[in-house]
Structures are given as structure tokens and as C-alpha cells.
Design an enzyme around this catalytic site. Structure first.
Site, PDB file in Angstrom:
ATOM      1  N   ARG A 174      27.089  30.499  28.309  1.00  0.00           N
ATOM      2  CA  ARG A 174      27.527  29.155  28.746  1.00  0.00           C
ATOM      3  C   ARG A 174      27.774  29.115  30.253  1.00  0.00           C
ATOM      4  O   ARG A 174      27.844  28.052  30.854  1.00  0.00           O
ATOM      5  CB  ARG A 174      28.777  28.727  27.969  1.00  0.00           C
ATOM      6  CG  ARG A 174      29.268  27.340  28.311  1.00  0.00           C
ATOM      7  CD  ARG A 174      30.144  26.713  27.226  1.00  0.00           C
ATOM      8  NE  ARG A 174      31.119  27.615  26.688  1.00  0.00           N
ATOM      9  CZ  ARG A 174      32.237  28.013  27.310  1.00  0.00           C
ATOM     10  NH1 ARG A 174      32.505  27.578  28.525  1.00  0.00           N
ATOM     11  NH2 ARG A 174      33.088  28.826  26.723  1.00  0.00           N
TER      12      ARG A 174
ATOM     13  N   TYR B 228      17.948   2.912  31.888  1.00  0.00           N
ATOM     14  CA  TYR B 228      17.787   3.336  30.492  1.00  0.00           C
ATOM     15  C   TYR B 228      18.991   2.854  29.663  1.00  0.00           C
ATOM     16  O   TYR B 228      20.139   2.971  30.125  1.00  0.00           O
ATOM     17  CB  TYR B 228      17.649   4.865  30.436  1.00  0.00           C
ATOM     18  CG  TYR B 228      17.775   5.418  29.039  1.00  0.00           C
ATOM     19  CD1 TYR B 228      16.951   4.978  28.008  1.00  0.00           C
ATOM     20  CD2 TYR B 228      18.728   6.387  28.754  1.00  0.00           C
ATOM     21  CE1 TYR B 228      17.083   5.485  26.728  1.00  0.00           C
ATOM     22  CE2 TYR B 228      18.867   6.903  27.477  1.00  0.00           C
ATOM     23  CZ  TYR B 228      18.035   6.440  26.462  1.00  0.00           C
ATOM     24  OH  TYR B 228      18.177   6.926  25.191  1.00  0.00           O
TER      25      TYR B 228
ATOM     26  N   ASP C 261      17.641   8.112  39.095  1.00  0.00           N
ATOM     27  CA  ASP C 261      16.952   8.628  37.916  1.00  0.00           C
ATOM     28  C   ASP C 261      15.460   8.601  38.226  1.00  0.00           C
ATOM     29  O   ASP C 261      14.865   7.529  38.370  1.00  0.00           O
ATOM     30  CB  ASP C 261      17.304   7.776  36.692  1.00  0.00           C
ATOM     31  CG  ASP C 261      16.795   8.405  35.396  1.00  0.00           C
ATOM     32  OD1 ASP C 261      15.679   8.982  35.423  1.00  0.00           O
ATOM     33  OD2 ASP C 261      17.485   8.318  34.372  1.00  0.00           O
TER      34      ASP C 261
ATOM     35  N   LYS D 297      11.037  14.159  28.970  1.00  0.00           N
ATOM     36  CA  LYS D 297       9.869  13.298  29.170  1.00  0.00           C
ATOM     37  C   LYS D 297       8.733  14.105  29.830  1.00  0.00           C
ATOM     38  O   LYS D 297       8.196  14.997  29.224  1.00  0.00           O
ATOM     39  CB  LYS D 297      10.283  12.068  29.968  1.00  0.00           C
ATOM     40  CG  LYS D 297      11.567  11.386  29.439  1.00  0.00           C
ATOM     41  CD  LYS D 297      11.419  10.925  28.020  1.00  0.00           C
ATOM     42  CE  LYS D 297      12.578  10.146  27.434  1.00  0.00           C
ATOM     43  NZ  LYS D 297      13.933  10.563  27.692  1.00  0.00           N
TER      44      LYS D 297
HETATM   45  N1  PLP Z   1      16.885   8.494  31.842  1.00  0.00           N
HETATM   46  C1  PLP Z   1      15.793   7.824  31.440  1.00  0.00           C
HETATM   47  C2  PLP Z   1      15.021   7.016  32.433  1.00  0.00           C
HETATM   48  C3  PLP Z   1      15.399   7.883  30.104  1.00  0.00           C
HETATM   49  O1  PLP Z   1      14.306   7.197  29.723  1.00  0.00           O
HETATM   50  C4  PLP Z   1      16.160   8.649  29.189  1.00  0.00           C
HETATM   51  C5  PLP Z   1      15.775   8.726  27.768  1.00  0.00           C
HETATM   52  O2  PLP Z   1      14.950   7.995  27.302  1.00  0.00           O
HETATM   53  C6  PLP Z   1      17.289   9.323  29.647  1.00  0.00           C
HETATM   54  C7  PLP Z   1      17.632   9.245  30.991  1.00  0.00           C
HETATM   55  C8  PLP Z   1      18.127  10.157  28.715  1.00  0.00           C
HETATM   56  O3  PLP Z   1      17.474  11.364  28.489  1.00  0.00           O
HETATM   57  P1  PLP Z   1      17.626  12.238  27.140  1.00  0.00           P
HETATM   58  O4  PLP Z   1      17.033  11.424  26.029  1.00  0.00           O
HETATM   59  O5  PLP Z   1      16.883  13.484  27.472  1.00  0.00           O
HETATM   60  O6  PLP Z   1      19.078  12.462  26.930  1.00  0.00           O
END
Ligand code: PLP
Length: 396
Positions: free
Chosen positions: A61, A116, A181, A206
Site C-alpha cells: 500500500r 464526467y 481531466d 479508457k
Molecule cells: N474522467 C472521465 C472523463 C471519465 O470519462 C471517467 C469515467 O468514465 C472518469 C473520470 C472516472 O474514471 P473511472 O471510471 O476509471 O473511475
């Protein structure tokens, strides 16, 4: 410094030759022998204080060498000195809020919608003890208070591909850390750190992983901001499993090729959709005249959105090749209805106000042949209006 494709293949592999191995080793140890317990204690203290590494990982961890190699590779691609990986993109978002707001004692966030739906819900929920003000990209300065610890933006934004001028937001933030992001653009198309972002965040689930088989998140930043993120990761246990670190690191090698290929297909499909009589509107950076395209964003990317003049669930039901599923950035093309799924938890009126209509469909374009994808879409889209055809026939 090597060029993008070379860095993508070779990043984070500096110690492999000395180890006498060629493929990335996966270290699954949960604990590490510390024969000298006092020395082990110094290592534990250093890691708990946020150090990138110590004489021993001590416990999984606190540190993992497989994950650390992935972090080095991602940092090299984003042009930062450091990166800190997490068990999911949401764990990464949570850690940034905890480090920038909770640890720093500034419990106010300013966010530019759309983002998101999970991030939106987290910031609105109060779960992390922060209050969020949503502002238009050009009104960020007015929303900042002495309590503001973080500004949150996504560009291109999920799900309507809105482009936000990173440098302009950073200027308005006036020293308040800005997290971008970068999941949709990937480091192949955009490096927010070069435009002044403090944190560059990815859902590695992704494009970084790229094959729909690994959940993870990562934040690229300078070393001063990485330390607190590691501290948060250690105490909350939001770690990335080494197998996830391995898969995302392996994914980086083909990231430029995957992004370039799927972007080409997405651009072609966006143009065809825009010309289809059954389609109302298409959102893709290739269809805009934004000055950010070609400067901040080096290419339009491989996600697009569209509305048709029919119930979106009916359109999705008729698709045969394209997978109806959330997530994006995989080798296969995925379609989803944000109002029903990814952005369901965002209040409807606020979602619409941020430019995301209730009937918008999001398409993440993969690596299939463009003609097969078009055949599938064309068959599923509403047929051209009969009346228009009749009118044309009559005037011939
Ligand atoms: N940021 C974006 C732009 C996303 O599309 C997503 C998930 O779809 C996330 C963050 C969150 O990521 P995770 O699903 O890996 O927790």
C-alpha cells in the site's frame, strides 16, 4: 528527450536492462522483507511523508515497483516530473480533492460543466466535505473565493466534447491549483501541464489501458504536488493493483497509434453523420472552428456525440456491431446515452444548461474498419424523411 511514439514505447523501462529482463516485471508482493527493522522504519516514514521511493517498499500500500514504472512512463508523456496512480479514475479525482482542498484547508471547488457525471456527482454530493460552485469557463475568476482549493475542468469535455481554454482558466484561477481531466485527449493530443495546469488527470480505464480490461487512474504533476497525493493514497488505500499498472504501462506503447487511427475514423464518421438526413446535430472538435484545435489540442480525438430525430434508445437498439456500453477509449466502438447512464446523476436541468441534451448519444470510436461502422450506424439511424424525398421527386 525522445519524441512521443518513442517515449510511449520506452518510458518507465530504464531499469529493465540492469534487471536482465525485457518485458515489464509484475511484482505482486504485498510485503517486503525488512531484516533491519529500524531501516525499514525509516523507509516507511519516508513513503508515508510522500517520497516517490525508499530503500524498501515495505508494504504494497506504500509503494509498488510495477506501478512506479507506469507512473514514470505517464509522467514522461505528459511532460511532468511525477505521476501518482490510483485504483480508478474516481479514486484519482478523490485524491486530488483531498490533497488540494481537505489537506490544504480550502474546502471550496470551482468546476466548469460539463464534466464526467461521476465527477460531477462526487463534487456535488458533499461526500468529501467540499462545496462546489459551477461556473462558465469565462466566469471562473468571479467564482473563486479565499476558500477555493481547486478548479476542475475537462477538455474535451465528457460527453459533448466542449473545448475549454486551459491557459485562460489558469490565468483566472490566480494561483489556485487547476486540475484538467485529460482522459478524452490523452497525452497524444494534449499536455495540459504545458498550459499551466497543476494536475493532469486520467481515467486510465479508457485510452491508457485501451482494451477495456483494466480499471485505474493517474495524476501527472510536479513533485511538490505528487507528495501529498501519495500521502492520501497511502492512508486511504486507493492504490492501483500491480497487474493494472502493468496493463496500463503496456497500453502506453500503442497509445499514439490507437489514438491516431481511431481519431481518423471518428473524423470521417463525424462528417458522414453531419450529412445524414436522420441526424439532427453532431458534436466533434473536427466540426468546430475553435482556435484551440491545432494549438492546445493537437487533434480532434476519437469521441463524438450526436442527436437524431428519434428516441436514442431505439437507435441504440438497432445497432449490431457497435457495443451499447458505457466507458470509452477501447479498441472496439462503444455507444451510450449519457442522460440515462454516465450523466444520470447530474440533475436534468443543469445537464441541459451545460449543453448536454437529453437525447444526446456518445460514440467512442474504436479500431474497426470505418465502412463496417458506417454500415451499422446508417442502418440504425432514422431514415430520411419521406416527405423530403417526395418533394424532390415532384420538382424534378
Ligand atoms: N474522467 C472521465 C472523463 C471519465 O470519462 C471517467 C469515467 O468514465 C472518469 C473520470 C472516472 O474514471 P473511472 O471510471 O476509471 O473511475
Amino acid at each position: 528527450m525522445t519524441r512521443l511514439r518513442t517515449t510511449a514505447v520506452h518510458g518507465g523501462r530504464d531499469d529493465l536492462a540492469a534487471l536482465g529482463v525485457h518485458a515489464l516485471p509484475i511484482d505482486l508482493s504485498t510485503t517486503y522483507p525488512v531484516p533491519d527493522q529500524a531501516e525499514g522504519g525509516f523507509a516507511l516514514q519516508a513513503l508515508a511523508d510522500g517520497a516517490a521511493s525508499a530503500t524498501s517498499p515495505v508494504y504494497a500500500r506504500l509503494h509498488n515497483p510495477t506501478v512506479a514504472r507506469f507512473e514514470q512512463a505517464l509522467a514522461a508523456l505528459e511532460g511532468t516530473s511525477s505521476a501518482v496512480a490510483f485504483g480508478s479514475g474516481m479514486a484519482a479525482v478523490t485524491a486530488v480533492v483531498q490533497a488540494a482542498c481537505v489537506l490544504a484547508g480550502r474546502p471550496h471547488v470551482v468546476a466548469v460543466r460539463p464534466i464526467y457525471g461521476g465527477t460531477d456527482h462526487l463534487l456535488s454530493s458533499g461526500l468529501l466535505g467540499v462545496r462546489t460552485t459551477y461556473a462558465e469557463a469565462d466566469r471562473v475568476a468571479e467564482a473563486i473565493t479565499p476558500d477555493t482549493g481547486l478548479v476542475v475542468i475537462e477538455t474535451p469535455a465528457n460527453p459533448n466534447l466542449l473545448l475549454v481554454d486551459i491557459a485562460a482558466v489558469v490565468a483566472q484561477a490566480g494561483g489556485v491549483p487547476v486540475v484538467v481531466d485529460n482522459t478524452f485527449a490523452t497525452p497524444v493530443l494534449q499536455n495540459p501541464f504545458a498550459f499551466g495546469a497543476t494536475y493532469v488527470l486520467h481515467s486510465g480505464t479508457k485510452y491508457l489501458g485501451g482494451h477495456g480490461d483494466v480499471l485505474g487512474g493517474v495524476v501527472a504533476c510536479d513533485e511538490a504536488h505528487a507528495g501529498p497525493l501519495r500521502q492520501v493514497r497511502i492512508v486511504t488505500g486507493a492504490v492501483l493493483h500491480p497487474l493494472g499498472g502493468y496493463l496500463m504501462h503496456r497500453g502506453l506503447a500503442t497509445l499514439p497509434l490507437r489514438v491516431e487511427a481511431s481519431q481518423r475514423t471518428a473524423t470521417d464518421l463525424a462528417a458522414r453523420l453531419a450529412g445524414h438526413a436522420g441526424v439532427d446535430r453532431v458534436w466533434h472538435p473536427s466540426l468546430t472552428s475553435s482556435p484551440l484545435l491545432g494549438t492546445q489540442l493537437r487533434g480532434p480525438g476519437a469521441v463524438l456525440a450526436f442527436t437524431t430525430r428519434e428516441d436514442p434508445t431505439e437507435v441504440v437498439r438497432r445497432l449490431r456491431l457497435i457495443t451499447p456500453a458505457v466507458s470509452l477509449g477501447s479498441v472496439d466502438t462503444l455507444v451510450e446515452h449519457p442522460a440515462a447512464l454516465t450523466h444520470r446523476l447530474v440533475p436534468g436541468a443543469e445537464r441541459e444548461a451545460s449543453g448536454v441534451p437529453a437525447d444526446l448519444l456518445r460514440l467512442s470510436v474504436g479500431l474497426e474498419d470505418v465502412e463496417d461502422l458506417w454500415q451499422d450506424l446508417d442502418r440504425a439511424l432514422p431514415a430520411p424523411r419521406r416527405v423530403a424525398v417526395k418533394h424532390l421527386a415532384e420538382t424534378r
